[in-house]
Design a protein around this motif. Structure first.
Motif, PDB file in Angstrom:
ATOM      1  N   ALA A 199       0.827  -1.203   0.000  1.00 61.38           N
ATOM      2  CA  ALA A 199       0.000   0.000   0.000  1.00 61.38           C
ATOM      3  C   ALA A 199       0.865   1.258   0.000  1.00 61.38           C
ATOM      4  CB  ALA A 199      -0.909   0.002   1.218  1.00 61.38           C
ATOM      5  N   THR A 233      -6.257  -7.793   0.039  1.00 58.04           N
ATOM      6  CA  THR A 233      -7.245  -7.193  -0.866  1.00 58.04           C
ATOM      7  C   THR A 233      -8.509  -6.764  -0.129  1.00 58.04           C
ATOM      8  OG1 THR A 233      -6.349  -8.482  -2.702  1.00 58.04           O
ATOM      9  CG2 THR A 233      -8.532  -7.538  -3.008  1.00 58.04           C
ATOM     10  N   LEU A 283      -7.705  -3.631   1.711  1.00 59.18           N
ATOM     11  CA  LEU A 283      -7.493  -2.548   0.756  1.00 59.18           C
ATOM     12  C   LEU A 283      -8.829  -1.973   0.301  1.00 59.18           C
ATOM     13  CD1 LEU A 283      -5.324  -0.992  -0.904  1.00 59.18           C
ATOM     14  CD2 LEU A 283      -5.702  -2.673  -2.704  1.00 59.18           C
ATOM     15  N   LEU A 284      -9.799  -2.839   0.063  1.00 61.37           N
ATOM     16  CA  LEU A 284     -11.131  -2.390  -0.344  1.00 61.37           C
ATOM     17  C   LEU A 284     -11.782  -1.562   0.760  1.00 61.37           C
ATOM     18  CD1 LEU A 284     -13.484  -2.374  -2.341  1.00 61.37           C
ATOM     19  CD2 LEU A 284     -14.190  -4.572  -1.404  1.00 61.37           C
ATOM     20  N   SER A 320     -10.004   1.827   1.013  1.00 61.26           N
ATOM     21  CA  SER A 320     -10.311   2.740  -0.091  1.00 61.26           C
ATOM     22  C   SER A 320     -11.687   3.374   0.091  1.00 61.26           C
ATOM     23  CB  SER A 320     -10.212   2.029  -1.441  1.00 61.26           C
ATOM     24  OG  SER A 320     -11.276   1.130  -1.635  1.00 61.26           O
ATOM     25  N   LYS A 321     -12.659   2.593   0.531  1.00 64.85           N
ATOM     26  CA  LYS A 321     -14.003   3.129   0.768  1.00 64.85           C
ATOM     27  C   LYS A 321     -14.001   4.135   1.909  1.00 64.85           C
ATOM     28  CE  LYS A 321     -16.633  -0.772  -1.022  1.00 64.85           C
ATOM     29  NZ  LYS A 321     -17.588  -1.847  -0.714  1.00 64.85           N
ATOM     30  N   SER A 366      -9.538   5.466  -4.716  1.00 68.04           N
ATOM     31  CA  SER A 366      -9.620   4.176  -5.397  1.00 68.04           C
ATOM     32  C   SER A 366      -8.578   3.209  -4.849  1.00 68.04           C
ATOM     33  CB  SER A 366      -9.404   4.348  -6.906  1.00 68.04           C
ATOM     34  OG  SER A 366      -8.050   4.642  -7.175  1.00 68.04           O
ATOM     35  N   MET A 367      -8.856   1.937  -5.031  1.00 67.00           N
ATOM     36  CA  MET A 367      -7.894   0.915  -4.625  1.00 67.00           C
ATOM     37  C   MET A 367      -6.590   1.094  -5.378  1.00 67.00           C
ATOM     38  SD  MET A 367     -10.346  -2.457  -4.229  1.00 67.00           S
ATOM     39  CE  MET A 367      -8.976  -3.583  -4.092  1.00 67.00           C
ATOM     40  N   GLU A 368      -6.680   1.442  -6.645  1.00 67.71           N
ATOM     41  CA  GLU A 368      -5.485   1.631  -7.467  1.00 67.71           C
ATOM     42  C   GLU A 368      -4.609   2.749  -6.917  1.00 67.71           C
ATOM     43  OE1 GLU A 368      -8.628   1.514  -8.797  1.00 67.71           O
ATOM     44  OE2 GLU A 368      -8.500  -0.514  -9.608  1.00 67.71           O
ATOM     45  N   LEU A 372      -4.303   3.583  -3.894  1.00 65.29           N
ATOM     46  CA  LEU A 372      -3.691   3.162  -2.640  1.00 65.29           C
ATOM     47  C   LEU A 372      -2.537   2.193  -2.814  1.00 65.29           C
ATOM     48  CD1 LEU A 372      -6.784   2.723  -0.315  1.00 65.29           C
ATOM     49  CD2 LEU A 372      -4.993   4.453  -0.168  1.00 65.29           C
TER      50      LEU A 372
END
Length: 71
Positions: A5, A48, A51-52, A55-56, A61-63, A65
């Motif tokens: 991350a 993952t 990460l989701l 991001s929320k 966005s996840m990308e 991060l």
């Protein structure tokens, strides 16, 4: 699957939202701030699902991060 991350962005977004590490850890349903701190330092990879959630919570966005790959 674990990913690296962007700790700097995590810390910047958390601070921009006026959150402490503890507040963000609670929002992410984490038991302590140790894992969050390690993400911010870039010392530990992030799963993952985490990460989701991150991001929320941070509104990015996840990308964004993820650490960019070095050429």
């Amino acid at each position: 699957m674990c990913l690296r991350a962007n700790g700097k962005l995590i810390k910047e977004r958390r601070r921009a939202l006026g959150m402490t590490q503890m507040q963000l850890a609670v929002a992410l349903d984490m038991g302590s701030v140790a894992m969050l701190s390690s993400w911010e330092r870039g010392a530990q990879s992030i799963s993952t699902p985490n990460l989701l959630k991150l991001s929320k919570t941070l509104g990015v966005s996840m990308e964004d991060l993820l650490v960019e790959k070095e050429d």
